[in-house]
Design a protein around this motif. Sequence first.
Motif, PDB file in Angstrom:
ATOM      1  N   VAL A  14       0.842  -1.202   0.000  1.00  0.00           N
ATOM      2  CA  VAL A  14       0.000   0.000   0.000  1.00  0.00           C
ATOM      3  C   VAL A  14       0.876   1.251   0.000  1.00  0.00           C
ATOM      4  O   VAL A  14       0.650   2.188  -0.772  1.00  0.00           O
ATOM      5  CB  VAL A  14      -0.973  -0.006   1.196  1.00  0.00           C
ATOM      6  N   GLY A  15       1.884   1.267   0.859  1.00  0.00           N
ATOM      7  CA  GLY A  15       2.798   2.411   0.899  1.00  0.00           C
ATOM      8  C   GLY A  15       3.499   2.619  -0.431  1.00  0.00           C
ATOM      9  O   GLY A  15       3.619   3.745  -0.920  1.00  0.00           O
ATOM     10  N   GLY A  16       3.976   1.536  -1.045  1.00  0.00           N
ATOM     11  CA  GLY A  16       4.657   1.637  -2.332  1.00  0.00           C
ATOM     12  C   GLY A  16       3.748   2.177  -3.422  1.00  0.00           C
ATOM     13  O   GLY A  16       4.158   3.005  -4.239  1.00  0.00           O
ATOM     14  N   GLY A  17       2.510   1.704  -3.429  1.00  0.00           N
ATOM     15  CA  GLY A  17       1.554   2.203  -4.416  1.00  0.00           C
ATOM     16  C   GLY A  17       1.260   3.678  -4.238  1.00  0.00           C
ATOM     17  O   GLY A  17       1.220   4.440  -5.213  1.00  0.00           O
ATOM     18  N   LEU A  18       1.063   4.088  -2.990  1.00  0.00           N
ATOM     19  CA  LEU A  18       0.807   5.506  -2.717  1.00  0.00           C
ATOM     20  C   LEU A  18       2.021   6.362  -3.070  1.00  0.00           C
ATOM     21  O   LEU A  18       1.884   7.465  -3.607  1.00  0.00           O
ATOM     22  CB  LEU A  18       0.417   5.706  -1.254  1.00  0.00           C
ATOM     23  N   GLY A  19       3.216   5.853  -2.768  1.00  0.00           N
ATOM     24  CA  GLY A  19       4.434   6.594  -3.097  1.00  0.00           C
ATOM     25  C   GLY A  19       4.608   6.759  -4.595  1.00  0.00           C
ATOM     26  O   GLY A  19       4.956   7.840  -5.079  1.00  0.00           O
ATOM     27  N   ALA A  20       4.362   5.693  -5.356  1.00  0.00           N
ATOM     28  CA  ALA A  20       4.494   5.773  -6.810  1.00  0.00           C
ATOM     29  C   ALA A  20       3.474   6.748  -7.394  1.00  0.00           C
ATOM     30  O   ALA A  20       3.801   7.535  -8.294  1.00  0.00           O
ATOM     31  CB  ALA A  20       4.336   4.388  -7.434  1.00  0.00           C
ATOM     32  N   ALA A  21       2.253   6.711  -6.872  1.00  0.00           N
ATOM     33  CA  ALA A  21       1.226   7.643  -7.351  1.00  0.00           C
ATOM     34  C   ALA A  21       1.607   9.084  -7.019  1.00  0.00           C
ATOM     35  O   ALA A  21       1.453   9.984  -7.849  1.00  0.00           O
ATOM     36  CB  ALA A  21      -0.129   7.291  -6.738  1.00  0.00           C
ATOM     37  N   ALA A  22       2.131   9.302  -5.814  1.00  0.00           N
ATOM     38  CA  ALA A  22       2.548  10.650  -5.413  1.00  0.00           C
ATOM     39  C   ALA A  22       3.701  11.132  -6.289  1.00  0.00           C
ATOM     40  O   ALA A  22       3.737  12.300  -6.694  1.00  0.00           O
ATOM     41  CB  ALA A  22       2.955  10.664  -3.940  1.00  0.00           C
ATOM     42  N   ARG A  23       4.632  10.245  -6.609  1.00  0.00           N
ATOM     43  CA  ARG A  23       5.749  10.617  -7.487  1.00  0.00           C
ATOM     44  C   ARG A  23       5.225  11.044  -8.853  1.00  0.00           C
ATOM     45  O   ARG A  23       5.658  12.054  -9.410  1.00  0.00           O
ATOM     46  CB  ARG A  23       6.726   9.463  -7.661  1.00  0.00           C
ATOM     47  N   PHE A  24       4.285  10.298  -9.393  1.00  0.00           N
ATOM     48  CA  PHE A  24       3.710  10.612 -10.694  1.00  0.00           C
ATOM     49  C   PHE A  24       3.084  12.006 -10.685  1.00  0.00           C
ATOM     50  O   PHE A  24       3.303  12.805 -11.590  1.00  0.00           O
ATOM     51  CB  PHE A  24       2.666   9.557 -11.068  1.00  0.00           C
ATOM     52  N   VAL A  25       2.338  12.316  -9.629  1.00  0.00           N
ATOM     53  CA  VAL A  25       1.657  13.615  -9.534  1.00  0.00           C
ATOM     54  C   VAL A  25       2.664  14.747  -9.345  1.00  0.00           C
ATOM     55  O   VAL A  25       2.622  15.761 -10.056  1.00  0.00           O
ATOM     56  CB  VAL A  25       0.619  13.605  -8.388  1.00  0.00           C
ATOM     57  N   VAL A  26       3.571  14.594  -8.387  1.00  0.00           N
ATOM     58  CA  VAL A  26       4.537  15.659  -8.085  1.00  0.00           C
ATOM     59  C   VAL A  26       5.444  15.908  -9.290  1.00  0.00           C
ATOM     60  O   VAL A  26       5.638  17.054  -9.707  1.00  0.00           O
ATOM     61  CB  VAL A  26       5.363  15.317  -6.822  1.00  0.00           C
ATOM     62  N   ASP A  27       5.998  14.851  -9.851  1.00  0.00           N
ATOM     63  CA  ASP A  27       6.892  14.999 -10.998  1.00  0.00           C
ATOM     64  C   ASP A  27       6.152  15.627 -12.178  1.00  0.00           C
ATOM     65  O   ASP A  27       6.672  16.537 -12.832  1.00  0.00           O
ATOM     66  CB  ASP A  27       7.470  13.641 -11.392  1.00  0.00           C
ATOM     67  N   VAL A  44      13.331  17.043  -7.134  1.00  0.00           N
ATOM     68  CA  VAL A  44      12.460  17.372  -5.996  1.00  0.00           C
ATOM     69  C   VAL A  44      11.937  16.096  -5.332  1.00  0.00           C
ATOM     70  O   VAL A  44      11.930  15.972  -4.097  1.00  0.00           O
ATOM     71  CB  VAL A  44      11.301  18.294  -6.444  1.00  0.00           C
ATOM     72  N   VAL A  45      11.511  15.141  -6.142  1.00  0.00           N
ATOM     73  CA  VAL A  45      11.004  13.876  -5.609  1.00  0.00           C
ATOM     74  C   VAL A  45      12.087  13.166  -4.795  1.00  0.00           C
ATOM     75  O   VAL A  45      11.851  12.711  -3.669  1.00  0.00           O
ATOM     76  CB  VAL A  45      10.493  12.986  -6.771  1.00  0.00           C
ATOM     77  N   ASN A  46      13.295  13.066  -5.351  1.00  0.00           N
ATOM     78  CA  ASN A  46      14.360  12.340  -4.654  1.00  0.00           C
ATOM     79  C   ASN A  46      14.823  13.046  -3.386  1.00  0.00           C
ATOM     80  O   ASN A  46      15.091  12.396  -2.371  1.00  0.00           O
ATOM     81  CB  ASN A  46      15.534  12.093  -5.596  1.00  0.00           C
ATOM     82  N   VAL A  47      14.918  14.347  -3.415  1.00  0.00           N
ATOM     83  CA  VAL A  47      15.344  15.088  -2.223  1.00  0.00           C
ATOM     84  C   VAL A  47      14.265  15.007  -1.138  1.00  0.00           C
ATOM     85  O   VAL A  47      14.559  14.743   0.033  1.00  0.00           O
ATOM     86  CB  VAL A  47      15.697  16.552  -2.577  1.00  0.00           C
ATOM     87  N   THR A  48      13.022  15.210  -1.517  1.00  0.00           N
ATOM     88  CA  THR A  48      11.923  15.117  -0.548  1.00  0.00           C
ATOM     89  C   THR A  48      11.829  13.717   0.034  1.00  0.00           C
ATOM     90  O   THR A  48      11.686  13.544   1.249  1.00  0.00           O
ATOM     91  CB  THR A  48      10.588  15.503  -1.220  1.00  0.00           C
ATOM     92  N   GLY A  49      11.901  12.717  -0.818  1.00  0.00           N
ATOM     93  CA  GLY A  49      11.842  11.330  -0.344  1.00  0.00           C
ATOM     94  C   GLY A  49      12.990  10.990   0.579  1.00  0.00           C
ATOM     95  O   GLY A  49      12.820  10.274   1.570  1.00  0.00           O
ATOM     96  N   SER A  50      14.174  11.499   0.275  1.00  0.00           N
ATOM     97  CA  SER A  50      15.335  11.248   1.135  1.00  0.00           C
ATOM     98  C   SER A  50      15.149  11.885   2.511  1.00  0.00           C
ATOM     99  O   SER A  50      15.476  11.279   3.539  1.00  0.00           O
ATOM    100  CB  SER A  50      16.601  11.771   0.474  1.00  0.00           C
ATOM    101  N   PHE A  51      14.616  13.104   2.537  1.00  0.00           N
ATOM    102  CA  PHE A  51      14.315  13.743   3.821  1.00  0.00           C
ATOM    103  C   PHE A  51      13.339  12.877   4.623  1.00  0.00           C
ATOM    104  O   PHE A  51      13.536  12.626   5.812  1.00  0.00           O
ATOM    105  CB  PHE A  51      13.727  15.135   3.605  1.00  0.00           C
ATOM    106  N   LEU A  52      12.296  12.412   3.961  1.00  0.00           N
ATOM    107  CA  LEU A  52      11.285  11.597   4.654  1.00  0.00           C
ATOM    108  C   LEU A  52      11.852  10.269   5.136  1.00  0.00           C
ATOM    109  O   LEU A  52      11.491   9.796   6.218  1.00  0.00           O
ATOM    110  CB  LEU A  52      10.077  11.372   3.745  1.00  0.00           C
ATOM    111  N   ILE A  53      12.751   9.663   4.358  1.00  0.00           N
ATOM    112  CA  ILE A  53      13.386   8.416   4.803  1.00  0.00           C
ATOM    113  C   ILE A  53      14.180   8.663   6.083  1.00  0.00           C
ATOM    114  O   ILE A  53      14.120   7.872   7.029  1.00  0.00           O
ATOM    115  CB  ILE A  53      14.275   7.820   3.696  1.00  0.00           C
ATOM    116  N   GLY A  86      10.133   4.399  -0.789  1.00  0.00           N
ATOM    117  CA  GLY A  86      10.708   3.595  -1.863  1.00  0.00           C
ATOM    118  C   GLY A  86       9.951   3.750  -3.167  1.00  0.00           C
ATOM    119  O   GLY A  86      10.538   3.807  -4.244  1.00  0.00           O
ATOM    120  N   GLY A  87       8.623   3.832  -3.066  1.00  0.00           N
ATOM    121  CA  GLY A  87       7.816   4.048  -4.256  1.00  0.00           C
ATOM    122  C   GLY A  87       7.900   5.474  -4.772  1.00  0.00           C
ATOM    123  O   GLY A  87       7.727   5.728  -5.959  1.00  0.00           O
ATOM    124  N   PHE A  88       8.162   6.401  -3.877  1.00  0.00           N
ATOM    125  CA  PHE A  88       8.208   7.817  -4.234  1.00  0.00           C
ATOM    126  C   PHE A  88       9.514   8.197  -4.908  1.00  0.00           C
ATOM    127  O   PHE A  88       9.531   8.879  -5.929  1.00  0.00           O
ATOM    128  CB  PHE A  88       7.978   8.664  -2.974  1.00  0.00           C
TER     129      PHE A  88
END
Length: 140
Positions: A14-27, A44-53, A86-88
């Motif tokens: 579920v998390g991976g699916g939501l992350g991939a969808a969020a990446r698609f929208v943000v990008d 932006v996606v990679n920097v934001t995702g890295s902060f969240l990780i 990971g999905g993001f």
Amino acid sequence: MIHLPALDLLFFAVGGGLGAAARFVVDGEIRSRHRGGFPWGTVVVNVTGSFLIGLFSTLAATLTRLAVADDVAALVQYSLMVGLCGGFTTFSTSTVESVRLAQSGRLHLALGNTLGTLVATVVAVALGIGVGTAVGSLFL
């Protein structure tokens, strides 16, 4: 092979699916606003995702120290950190974009994308850990 209970796999999926969808929208949103040669959406996606990780990894460690139920810590670890982030994030896309920039003769942009993403994501993880540590110290 890693053995994960079914519930952890569900959290991850579920998390991976939501992350991939969020990446698609943000990008997509960033690309629609910044047409040019540089892949700002992926950065932006990679920097934001890295902060969240960094933030979520510290949160998971704090929950463990607080002796919160293992299920809650697993939820943070598998659904948020591994699944969502990971999905993001998408370092493979970043690499492809750098190669395409280099192939088109824009070596300065390729190098900027590669080195800039590397430095910015490491700094973002460190900032996420710092923020997570500060927030976690309020509860310890």
